[in-house]
Each structure stands twice: as C-alpha cells, then as structure tokens.
Design an enzyme around this catalytic site. Sequence first.
Site, PDB file in Angstrom:
ATOM      1  N   GLU A 176       0.827  -1.221   0.000  1.00 15.39           N
ATOM      2  CA  GLU A 176       0.000   0.000   0.000  1.00 15.39           C
ATOM      3  C   GLU A 176       0.858   1.268   0.000  1.00 15.39           C
ATOM      4  OE1 GLU A 176      -3.633   2.283   2.396  1.00 15.39           O
ATOM      5  OE2 GLU A 176      -2.503   0.694   3.396  1.00 15.39           O
ATOM      6  N   LYS A 213      -2.765  -2.097  -2.799  1.00 17.36           N
ATOM      7  CA  LYS A 213      -3.802  -1.194  -2.296  1.00 17.36           C
ATOM      8  C   LYS A 213      -3.363   0.219  -2.641  1.00 17.36           C
ATOM      9  CE  LYS A 213      -6.615   0.163   1.670  1.00 17.36           C
ATOM     10  NZ  LYS A 213      -7.140  -0.204   3.004  1.00 17.36           N
TER      11      LYS A 213
END
Length: 301
Positions: A176, A213
């Site tokens: 992420e 993500k």
Amino acid sequence: MNTAEMTAKIAEGNGFIAALDQSGGSTPKALAGYGVADDAWSTDEEMFGLIHAMRSRIITSPCFSGEKVIGAILFERTMDGHVEDKPTPHALIERGVVPFIKIDKGLEAEENGVQLMKPMPDLDALLTKASALGVFGTKERSVVNLANAEGIAAVVKQQFEIGAQVLSHGMMPIIEPEVNIKSPERAEADAILRDEILKSLDALPEGQQVMLKLSIPATPGLFDPLIDHPKVLRVVALSGGFKRPEACAELARNRGMIASFSRALLEDLRHGMTDAEFDAALGEAIDAIHAASTKKAMAAA
C-alpha cells in the site's frame, strides 16, 4: 476456508475488502466518528476495548458476510481479541470473510516527498503468530505526497522488500503506497508510482504474486497495467479521505479495482444506534461500496 480457498475468494470474489485496522494513533479519531467522546476512557486498554466492541458489532452484523465483504483487514489487537468467544480471524472465516492484518508501525517523517514505513524489528514473530491464527495476508502502508521520482522509488523498494518477507511466511502481502489525494502533484505521482511498481512486479520470482492497495487514480484507468499483471492477485482501492458517495463514484470509473475502504465504510455508524439502525446503516454502506466495486458500467453511468 483453507489457503487455496482464500486465495480463490480474493482473486475472484465478487465483493470488497473492509478495512477495520485503525491503529493506536488513529483510534481516538475513529471512536469520535463513532460518537464516543474522548472522556469515555481513561486508559489505552479501555480505549482499545471500545474500538474492539465497535469492530465486533460490525463483524457480527447480519449484513457483514462473505457474500459482499470478501476480506477484512485487522489491527493486531483486534486479531488477538475474540468475537463471540472465537479468535477474531476464526470469526471472520466462519462468515466467509478472508482475514488480513495491518503490520506497519506507522510512518517516518517526510523525505523526498514521501513517508517510508518505520522499522518493524518484530515482524517475523508477528507473521508467525498471524499465520497460526489463520490470517491470510498483511497490509503495509507508506505515503507519497509529491511526484518525486527518487522518493517514490524508495517507497516501492521498501514495500516490495517487506512483501518478500511476508511471502516467505506463506502469506499474501497487500502493498500500500498511498498517494495523498490532496497532493498538488497527484496525477504525476500516480504515473511515477505505476511505473515503479511495474518494474518491481516484473522482478518478482516466477510463481509469486502480491496484492496492491492504491489511491484511486486521478486519471481513470491509469492502473490498468497493474490490474492486468500476472503477478498481481488483486488491486484494491483506499478511500483516501473521500466521503463514501465520492469514493464510490471515483472507484466505479476504474475497472478491476475493488474497494478496501475504512472511513467511507464506517462514516454513518454511531455508538448510540439501536441494532436495527446500526445494521441498516452498515448494510447501506456495504451495498453502495459493493456496487462500486463490482458493477462498473452501471455505477459509472
């Protein structure tokens, strides 16, 4: 669900991933949004007890099931806790929801327009514990504030190094590198990040996959090469500060991306609601986020 079944659910599931991983620093804000004033606790243990009660209420709601919520990301204390007398990961798996755990310990100060993750000296022990509890994967967050090529390259390098450590434990990393949606260089940062991630994906050993993500890109479709990459199991989107209607509208413009929302999922929930009110509000949020994740043409129209 065994590992193969969880892998298939995440790869092919018609739903989204709930982010229930607010950590110590963000817990007071999450509780305030839930309608719990900061004078409701006097110790960290009491504070974490309140946030665990909120998460338990979400997980046990009739509308929170693997039909639309295919995964959930947990904070370590939530993973270590119990829901209906079962370890939280087991309670999720029983509902058909694949459990993940947030592993990063927060962010370093900004340098070269980015914030790297702080060191994680106890990561191997945490991964061993999480795997024993049936947790499928991890999530680790860093932040990109500016379109600085050197900084973004450092973020991606660190993310994939941690990802390799996670993979060595037989778990799935959600990488992420969040682009700040308020950045004055958001579109440029998105493009640099995409290209750096593609380089790291191409360098992964054959047979390995990761998840990503990412902030919803300023330019719809920019991350299509990542979504289509054979070494990416799934690409999920964070809400990044967008309110739910805007987050869902932006997400619906990007094929192949599903949600992994936190604030946009929880924003209408309040501590003082009756169970019926709580379940109705949560169900409405789940339905909207599910639609944006799975019905792109309809949602975008």
